[in-house]
Design an enzyme around this catalytic site. Structure first.
Site, PDB file in Angstrom:
ATOM      1  CE  LYS A 109       1.438  -1.369   7.034  1.00 36.63           C
ATOM      2  NZ  LYS A 109       0.483  -0.605   8.028  1.00 36.63           N
TER       3      LYS A 109
ATOM      4  CD  GLN B 286      -3.035   0.625   8.052  1.00 35.57           C
ATOM      5  OE1 GLN B 286      -2.293  -0.227   8.212  1.00 35.57           O
ATOM      6  NE2 GLN B 286      -2.373   2.058   7.743  1.00 35.57           N
TER       7      GLN B 286
ATOM      8  CG  ASP C 181       2.070  -0.263  14.023  1.00 28.40           C
ATOM      9  OD1 ASP C 181       2.973  -0.381  12.925  1.00 28.40           O
ATOM     10  OD2 ASP C 181       1.042  -0.020  13.953  1.00 28.40           O
TER      11      ASP C 181
END
Ligand code: NDP
Length: 285
Positions: free
Chosen positions: A54, A98, A121
């Site tokens: 990422k 994460q 997200d």
């Protein structure tokens, strides 16, 4: 003997590369540098790989990426404090924590602590609610990527019978909501579904997000269906496979994604797009 027809293999890598280039061009035009912060708690090897991917993709798109690494024994209060710092930092447009988080840390509380406007997200309850309500907000990257794959290959979504295998908050549920918003007739199937194969066989569009290696067999597929495999499973022999038995299903499907090289690259590309979307929305105020 005639060879079995083989489905069109959907090239997620190429479609994702095009999206990343599009995001990079928009960033270059924007006149500012969007900022993405990725919070990594602990040393989970798979998570470390995802975070590096990422980070690199963000930099390539002209997004300033920062990884905040916290040790596995970090307290919940320290994780929340790190998020508050990022919420208050005006150079940060997107915050991603994460998952999974180490045991002892309340994932829900951590996600809820993220400023919803920076929640790239799309897991914050505000963004979940907006998606459920059919309003645009920040949408989870993997299902957003699946929608873009379907559109890129010209699959007719409106009116199609879509079956989503899996009902997680990360993939299955938002996937079903996006398909519904695009006017598909949506069925969600899960571990309590009586006859998975029969449900899947009805699908014009089948999305598998179960986390069970090759659970979807060739005789679960309606001839000509579009099959999207979200699953990423590492076998004991080290091989990486999806939730779909690719070789069997490719003989029946009209189009199918491979693993790797299907949905995975789209997830990363959509994260970049979400970061730009968040950055533009914050500057519009
Ligand atoms: P979860 O484990 O959170 O959810 C799995 C879902 O599948 C649940 O709804 C569960 O049902 C259902 N399920 C599990 N086993 C069965 C079974 N035997 N029969 C029917 N349904 C079953 O997983 P995620 O949604 O987070 O991830 C799914 C897969 O996608 C994983 O392989 C993951 O690695 C991958 N993934 C890939 C991404 C990418 O970028 N390509 C991103 C995110 C995930 P129930 O709710 O009843 O328990």
């Amino acid at each position: 003997m005639t060879a079995s027809p083989i489905a069109r293999v959907i090239d997620g890598k190429a479609i994702a590369a095009a999206l990343r280039a599009e995001v990079a061009a928009k960033v270059a035009k924007a006149g500012f540098t969007p900022g993405l912060a990725v919070v990594l708690v602990g040393e989970d090897p798979a998570s470390s790989v995802y975070v590096r991917t990422k980070d690199r993709a963000a930099r390539e798109a002209g997004i300033a990426a920062r990884t905040i690494r916290l040790p596995a024994d970090t307290t919940q209060a320290d994780v929340l404090a790190a998020i508050q710092t990022l919420n208050d930092d005006d150079s940060i447009d997107g915050i991603l924590v994460q998952l999974p988080l180490p045991k002892g840390i309340d994932t829900k509380a951590v996600i809820e602590a993220i400023d919803a406007e920076k929640d790239v997200d799309g897991f914050h309850p505000t963004n979940v609610g907006q998606l459920a309500d059919g309003r645009p907000g920040l949408v989870p990257c993997t299902p957003l990527g699946v929608m873009k794959l379907l559109r890129a290959v010209g699959v007719e979504i409106a009116g199609a019978r879509a079956v989503v295998l899996g009902r997680s908050n990360i993939v299955g549920r938002p996937m079903a909501r996006l398909l519904l918003a695009a006017n598909a007739t949506v069925t969600i199937v899960h571990s309590h579904t009586r006859d998975l194969a029969a449900e899947c066989r009805r699908a014009d569009i089948l999305i598998a997000a179960v986390g069970r290696p090759e659970i979807v067999r060739g005789d679960w597929i309606q001839p000509g269906a579009t099959v999207i495999d979200v699953g990423i499973n590492r076998l004991p022999d080290g091989r990486l496979v999806g939730d779909v038995a690719f070789d069997e299903c490719a003989k029946v499907a009209g189009a199918i994604t491979p693993v790797p090289g299907g949905v995975g690259p789209m997830t990363v590309a959509c994260l970049l797009e979400n970061t730009l979307t968040a950055a533009l929305a914050r500057r519009r105020g």
